[in-house]
Design a protein around this motif. Structure first.
Motif, PDB file in Angstrom:
ATOM      1  N   ALA A 428     -23.719  30.989   5.826  1.00 47.63           N
ATOM      2  CA  ALA A 428     -23.305  32.125   6.661  1.00 47.63           C
ATOM      3  C   ALA A 428     -22.989  31.662   8.075  1.00 47.63           C
ATOM      4  N   ARG A 429     -23.836  30.816   8.629  1.00 43.48           N
ATOM      5  CA  ARG A 429     -23.598  30.347   9.997  1.00 43.48           C
ATOM      6  C   ARG A 429     -22.338  29.484  10.076  1.00 43.48           C
ATOM      7  N   SER A 430     -22.142  28.606   9.105  1.00 42.83           N
ATOM      8  CA  SER A 430     -20.957  27.738   9.156  1.00 42.83           C
ATOM      9  C   SER A 430     -19.681  28.553   8.995  1.00 42.83           C
ATOM     10  N   SER A 431     -19.699  29.568   8.143  1.00 43.19           N
ATOM     11  CA  SER A 431     -18.521  30.424   7.978  1.00 43.19           C
ATOM     12  C   SER A 431     -18.243  31.218   9.248  1.00 43.19           C
ATOM     13  N   LEU A 432     -19.308  31.670   9.907  1.00 46.08           N
ATOM     14  CA  LEU A 432     -19.120  32.435  11.136  1.00 46.08           C
ATOM     15  C   LEU A 432     -18.575  31.540  12.249  1.00 46.08           C
ATOM     16  N   ALA A 433     -19.056  30.307  12.290  1.00 46.42           N
ATOM     17  CA  ALA A 433     -18.527  29.367  13.283  1.00 46.42           C
ATOM     18  C   ALA A 433     -17.044  29.115  13.033  1.00 46.42           C
ATOM     19  N   ALA A 434     -16.667  28.994  11.759  1.00 38.40           N
ATOM     20  CA  ALA A 434     -15.253  28.804  11.425  1.00 38.40           C
ATOM     21  C   ALA A 434     -14.441  30.043  11.787  1.00 38.40           C
ATOM     22  N   ALA A 435     -15.032  31.228  11.596  1.00 36.77           N
ATOM     23  CA  ALA A 435     -14.340  32.473  11.956  1.00 36.77           C
ATOM     24  C   ALA A 435     -14.107  32.541  13.454  1.00 36.77           C
ATOM     25  N   ARG A 436     -15.120  32.139  14.221  1.00 42.09           N
ATOM     26  CA  ARG A 436     -14.985  32.149  15.676  1.00 42.09           C
ATOM     27  C   ARG A 436     -13.886  31.180  16.122  1.00 42.09           C
ATOM     28  N   GLU A 437     -13.838  30.014  15.497  1.00 40.36           N
ATOM     29  CA  GLU A 437     -12.834  29.019  15.853  1.00 40.36           C
ATOM     30  C   GLU A 437     -11.435  29.501  15.482  1.00 40.36           C
ATOM     31  N   ALA A 438     -11.320  30.136  14.313  1.00 40.95           N
ATOM     32  CA  ALA A 438     -10.010  30.622  13.872  1.00 40.95           C
ATOM     33  C   ALA A 438      -9.537  31.801  14.710  1.00 40.95           C
ATOM     34  N   ALA A 439     -10.475  32.589  15.234  1.00 42.22           N
ATOM     35  CA  ALA A 439     -10.104  33.800  15.969  1.00 42.22           C
ATOM     36  C   ALA A 439      -9.422  33.480  17.287  1.00 42.22           C
ATOM     37  N   GLY A 440      -9.915  32.457  17.965  1.00 37.39           N
ATOM     38  CA  GLY A 440      -9.361  32.170  19.287  1.00 37.39           C
ATOM     39  C   GLY A 440      -9.586  33.345  20.218  1.00 37.39           C
ATOM     40  N   ASP A 441      -8.560  33.668  21.009  1.00 39.19           N
ATOM     41  CA  ASP A 441      -8.658  34.769  21.970  1.00 39.19           C
ATOM     42  C   ASP A 441      -8.330  36.114  21.353  1.00 39.19           C
TER      43      ASP A 441
END
Length: 921
Positions: A428-441
């Motif tokens: 869950a944490r790794s997927s959320l970190a990837a989501a944050r990175e993909a989201a950008g601004d």
């Protein structure tokens, strides 16, 4: 293949399986995992178990790699023959299992433990009357939803006559998944047994030297021995010709199959590849997909003749998983993609869009939104059925194929939520970190931040979670109406929970002010929550009157029915802030009942924290410990580490009351090992309080005074308001016992300020008792008597009443008023004895003997003789629940409940549910 060939040298394993089957037939729940390398003979052992299981019913399933990401695929295979028994399950479990097995449309958002509990109940029903043996092969490829449900059942098998027999490759992942299941390693055969296998598969028996060489070269692997035997000449087996160098073993086992496959006609190899990638052995689907690629139906005949697979009317089965692996490895990437496309087309024509999407994903060469959307839809279905872990894996693959950055971020965020609900916090944490990175601004940053904070709060650093929530709340501050206001209230509530874990009163004050800036909600639940946040902030910020009024308004708005467990926990917190721990305890106990009825087991570990604390505050120490044991097990299963710390801390307090020094220290240190690095001030405070209470009960006043004072002055988690308040009465008594009257008076003054707004009799009784300890002259006995009067009608105050009676008896005896002292000391000793509070009973008996009366130890209350499981069952039965409802709420089978009640009745000396309810009342 003969029985000697398959089971030579397996006497140890066969004996273990016989013991397993004997236990099942006797009505005892059993679980056993066979682990070994491919070809070790695990499947043969499973077949033998199935053959010898009679009269028990046998259910079978085999994990398949292509199905490993399809939620409940293996469970559907296993339970299909007994699906007609689903109607006998409790309603919530019945609907969950129906949805999981595809027997009905999923209701959406099922708790994964509810499905698991339903599976356990269904297995128990299927075990009637002669027992049930479930045989699951290739467990390493079972989808996670099915694996979770079966392992949940394995951990809870009782008197159900259910046996779960697993076989898996001996890998690190399989060992971790099966860590709670008794295991048996299926190792290689020795030279003598290897000779038997070689002899059974060759024209002539091998000489001992050759058998020993082949056994060493193969590691005794039965499959390698059989395949090697077929490749050796009589001259080589009898030692008249040298053995080939190297032997086709180890990785070469696959090479043996690879060579066989390579010699087959091209059309046969194509159909074999279709069957390998299809995975389920659906003959019609395989043949239709092969026909799309130009292969005729009779192309499989050559593979069957070569002994690579068996063709039956119901499907295709590879003779060994390694054959399937060899087919896959020997095919080119382009051929594999073509086969996946054909299988996708056929699956979709058959109406299975989820499987079709997965095949299309395997055939994709790059990002493709159409395929990604289909995968996301398949994940949604899995999630609705309760298959969260499988949904997470599918969403991650969907994100990989998603070209749009924002959409990819959203899918990764959804994958994180699904992984969390599926009990995979790391993923869950790794997927959320990837989501944050993909989201950008441009991504959903506030939502991602809130999720990140929740993950931190439940299993990591609570202080970091608090910072995350506060930052997210500030980012929503520009708009304070409609949906945005509700979202901000939710974030502020999360922040307030984190602040309570940490003990950050400054943050609580800030959160209260931010909540006051929000418009008055129209929804009663939201209005209640806003009032609690505002009142808590005001009270901790020094506005005692305004904060108390706001909290009273919130509590007055709590309906008799309709609030969920989480809101009831907020009510418990509000009552505690008012100094009314007994009122908070009632709300906590109510929250536990609501959580069980709702079936949302994923929230239950957190709810049980308050419920267990409530029972402890109501003098039900054995039940409190039983609830914490349950909560601890669920917290560990769900990955909610910080909740585990809370339950460990409560277990430490219960052990301290019993005077069990070893358990108290073990539980406290385990709790502190989690709580200190995670900055869980409240958990640190409760665990430390347990050690101080232990010293106090054992009469070590100096140590108790030092430990309890440290809660207010120094160390990690020191100064946490709830811990300081909750330990005040003990701190006063320890200080007086240690001769530090000034410190005792300071603690009394603190309690006076804290409970200034409290109106409950127990809160006023506690204050009177503490005042008595620092009072002079005749005031002390009168205050203690007043405290006893206030507690007279409080059935949950048995421990407090006994503590007060002990103090009064001690005071009167020291004043040489022994006649007045004896009844109070006698009452205290008897009460402590019934509660199992051994050191306190010992202290009261000592005082009673000093007063001239030879007191004997009281018999413990009957309830204290029950096991933790018996206590949990007994309490629910006393509330009027049927055995089936009790089973549903405790995630047991009905037969297990009946078995425990059969033992409970004679222990308690009752013969009916009515008598049981009267006893507990």
């Amino acid at each position: 293949m003969t029985a000697v060939d398959r089971l030579a040298g397996r006497e140890r394993e066969l004996a273990a399986i016989d013991d397993f089957l004997t236990g099942v037939r006797s009505g005892t729940g059993q679980a056993l995992a066979l682990r070994g390398e491919p070809g070790a003979g695990k499947t043969a052992l499973l077949l033998r178990a199935a053959e010898r299981a009679a009269p028990a019913r046998v259910l079978r399933a085999t994990g398949a790699e292509p199905e490993s990401q399809m939620a409940f695929a293996a469970l559907h295979q296993l339970l299909r023959p007994v699906s007609g028994l689903v109607d006998a399950l409790p309603e919530a479990q019945r609907e969950a299992v129906r949805g999981a097995l595809g027997l009905a449309a999923p209701t959406g958002g099922q708790d994964r433990f509810l499905v698991s509990a339903g599976v356990l109940s269904l297995l128990a029903e299927a075990a009637v009357p002669d027992g049930l043996v479930c045989v699951v092969d290739d467990f390493q490829w079972v989808d996670r939803a099915s694996a979770d449900a079966l392992l949940f059942a394995a951990r809870r098998l009782g008197a159900d006559g259910v046996g779960l027999l697993f076989a898996a490759r001996d890998t690190a992942e399989a060992r971790h998944a099966l860590k709670d299941v008794p295991g048996l390693t299926v190792a290689g055969l020795d030279a003598a047994d290897a000779a038997l296998v070689l002899a059974a598969r060759s024209a002539v028996p091998p000489v001992p030297d050759v058998a020993a060489l082949v056994a060493a070269a193969t590691g005794g692997n039965p499959l390698a021995l059989r395949e090697t035997a077929g490749l050796l000449t009589p001259e080589q087996l009898t030692g008249r010709a040298p053995l080939p160098d190297p032997l086709p073993v180890g990785d070469g086992i696959g090479a043996v199959f690879g060579e066989q496959i390579a010699r087959l006609p091209e059309a046969t190899r194509l159909v074999l590849l279709v069957a390998a990638l299809e995975g389920l052995g659906d003959l019609r689907l395989v043949l239709r997909a092969a026909a799309r690629l130009g292969a005729a139906a009779d192309a499989l005949d050559a593979a069957e003749a070569a002994g690579l697979l068996d063709i039956e009317p119901t499907g295709i089965r590879f003779r060994h998983p390694l054959i399937r692996s060899a087919v896959h490895a020997g095919a080119g990437a382009a051929d594999r993609r073509a086969v996946h496309r054909a299988l996708a087309a056929e699956s979709e024509e058959a109406g299975d869009t989820g499987r079709g999407a997965r095949h299309r994903a395997e055939a994709a060469l790059g990002p493709d939104e159409d395929i990604a959307a289909e995968l996301a839809a398949a994940a949604g279905l899995a999630r609705a059925r309760g298959g969260y872990a499988d949904a997470a894996r599918t969403l991650i693959r969907a994100a990989d194929l998603t070209p749009d950055r924002r959409t990819r971020s959203l899918r990764l965020k959804d994958a994180a939520v699904a992984a969390w609900l599926g009990g995979r916090p790391g993923q869950a944490r790794s997927s959320l970190a990837a989501a944050r990175e993909a989201a950008g601004d441009d991504g959903p940053s506030v939502e991602i931040a809130q999720l990140s904070g929740r993950f931190e709060l439940h299993s990591a650093d609570a202080a970091e979670a608090l910072r995350t929530f506060l930052a997210a709340a500030e980012r929503t501050a520009e708009q304070v109406s409609g949906q945005t206001a509700r979202a901000r209230l939710s974030i502020l509530a999360d922040a307030a929970e984190a602040a309570s874990y940490v003990g950050d009163t400054g943050a609580a004050v800030l959160i209260g002010r931010r909540a006051e800036e929000l418009p008055e909600p129209g929804d009663p639940a939201d209005a209640f929550l806003r009032d609690v946040l505002i009142g808590a902030g005001a009270l901790q910020g020094g506005d005692s009157r305004g904060g108390a009024q706001r909290l009273r308004r919130a509590l007055d708005a709590v309906p008799d029915d309709g609030f969920d467990a989480v809101l009831l926990l907020w009510a418990a917190a509000a009552a505690s802030l008012l100094g009314e721990g007994d009122v908070g305890a009632r709300f906590g106990a109510r929250a536990g009942r609501v959580a069980r009825v709702s079936g949302m087991v994923g929230t239950l570990p957190v709810v049980l924290e308050s419920t267990a604390t409530a029972e402890r505050m109501n003098s039900a120490f054995a039940l409190s410990a039983a609830l914490s044991e349950e909560g601890l097990a669920l917290a560990r299963e769900t990955g909610i580490t910080n909740s585990a710390a809370a339950h460990l801390a409560n277990l430490a307090v219960c052990a301290a009351v019993r005077g069990d020094e070893t358990d108290a220290r073990t539980y406290a240190h385990e709790a502190l090992a989690i709580a200190i690095p995670h900055r869980l001030g409240l958990r640190v405070g409760v665990a430390s309080y347990a050690l101080g209470l232990l010293d106090l009960g054992l009469g070590r006043f100096e140590q108790a005074h030092e430990r309890l004072t440290a809660l207010t002055t120094a160390g990690p988690g020191a100064g946490h308001p709830a811990a300081v308040w909750g330990s005040t009465a003990d701190r006063v008594e320890a200080a007086v016992g240690a001769g530090d009257v000034d410190a005792a008076r300071a603690s009394v003054h603190f309690l006076e300020r804290w409970s200034a707004n409290a109106t409950s009799p127990r809160a006023r009784a506690l204050l009177a008792r503490c005042r008595a300890l620092v009072a002079e002259g005749d005031a002390a006995p009168e205050l203690l008597r007043h405290s006893l009067d206030l507690l007279a009608d409080d059935s949950g105050a048995a421990y407090d009443r006994a503590r007060t009676a002990l103090l009064l008896g001690e005071r009167l005896r020291r004043e040489r008023r022994v006649g007045e002292a004896r009844p109070h000391l006698r009452h205290a000793a008897e009460a402590f004895g019934r509660l199992g509070a051994v050191p306190w009973e010992r202290r009261a008996l000592g005082e009673l003997r000093a007063a001239g009366e030879a007191g004997d130890r009281a018999e413990p209350a009957a309830l204290t003789t029950l096991t933790a499981q018996e206590l949990r069952i007994t309490r629910l039965v006393a509330e009027g629940l049927s055995n089936r409802d009790v089973a549903a709420r405790l995630f047991l089978s009905t037969r297990t409940v009946e078995y425990h009640l059969y033992k409970v009745y004679p222990k308690l000396g009752v013969t009916s549910r009515t008598e049981l309810a009267r006893l507990l009342a």
